[in-house]
Design an enzyme around this catalytic site. Structure first.
Site, PDB file in Angstrom:
ATOM      1  N   LEU A  77       0.837  -1.200   0.000  1.00  0.00           N
ATOM      2  CA  LEU A  77       0.000   0.000   0.000  1.00  0.00           C
ATOM      3  C   LEU A  77       0.873   1.251   0.000  1.00  0.00           C
ATOM      4  CD1 LEU A  77      -2.644  -1.141   2.642  1.00  0.00           C
ATOM      5  CD2 LEU A  77      -2.792  -1.292   0.157  1.00  0.00           C
ATOM      6  N   ASP A  78       0.334   2.358  -0.506  1.00  0.00           N
ATOM      7  CA  ASP A  78       1.080   3.616  -0.473  1.00  0.00           C
ATOM      8  C   ASP A  78       0.602   4.467   0.699  1.00  0.00           C
ATOM      9  OD1 ASP A  78      -1.321   4.799  -1.273  1.00  0.00           O
ATOM     10  OD2 ASP A  78      -0.731   4.925  -3.366  1.00  0.00           O
ATOM     11  N   SER A  79       1.180   5.656   0.842  1.00  0.00           N
ATOM     12  CA  SER A  79       0.867   6.503   1.992  1.00  0.00           C
ATOM     13  C   SER A  79      -0.589   6.970   1.993  1.00  0.00           C
ATOM     14  CB  SER A  79       1.809   7.703   2.045  1.00  0.00           C
ATOM     15  OG  SER A  79       1.703   8.458   0.854  1.00  0.00           O
TER      16      SER A  79
END
Length: 122
Positions: A77-79
């Site tokens: 997942l990204d931020s």
């Protein structure tokens, strides 16, 4: 300050007073409010609900979610996804996580610990 005093001298506000019913448990009729947060969640309950929230996240493969999983390293997942997960956790547990603390929550373990230790989590 003088302006405030001048205004208050000329402003009249109707005030209604109401008698409170006598409380046999409170001295002299005073009211004592009790917290509704006495039934704190167990760590197991928190862990189960946190994992459920993360498993229901659209970009997550539910079979890969464990209490030790890291959102970015293990789930890819990204931020922004991280922020969305924290928001979903806030909604699930009916609490508000300050931005400084939310930035630190990047794994299931940290989410479980933070929510378990939060006095208002429900």
């Amino acid at each position: 300050m003088a302006l405030r005093a001048a205004v208050l001298r000329h402003v009249r506000v109707a005030v209604q007073t109401r008698e409170l019913k006598s409380n046999p448990w409170a001295p002299s009729g005073s009211i004592r409010l009790m917290s509704s947060h006495d039934d704190h969640l167990t760590k197991e309950e928190v862990a189960e609900r946190v994992l459920s929230v993360i498993k229901s996240f659209p970009k997550v493969d539910p079979s890969r979610v464990t209490p030790e999983v890291h959102f970015q390293k293990d789930l890819g997942l990204d931020s922004l996804d991280n922020v969305e997960i924290v928001m979903a956790l806030e909604e699930e547990f009916k609490l508000e996580i300050p931005d400084k603390e939310a930035d630190k929550i990047d794994s299931c373990n940290l989410a479980i610990e933070y929510i378990h230790n939060h006095p208002l989590a429900s």
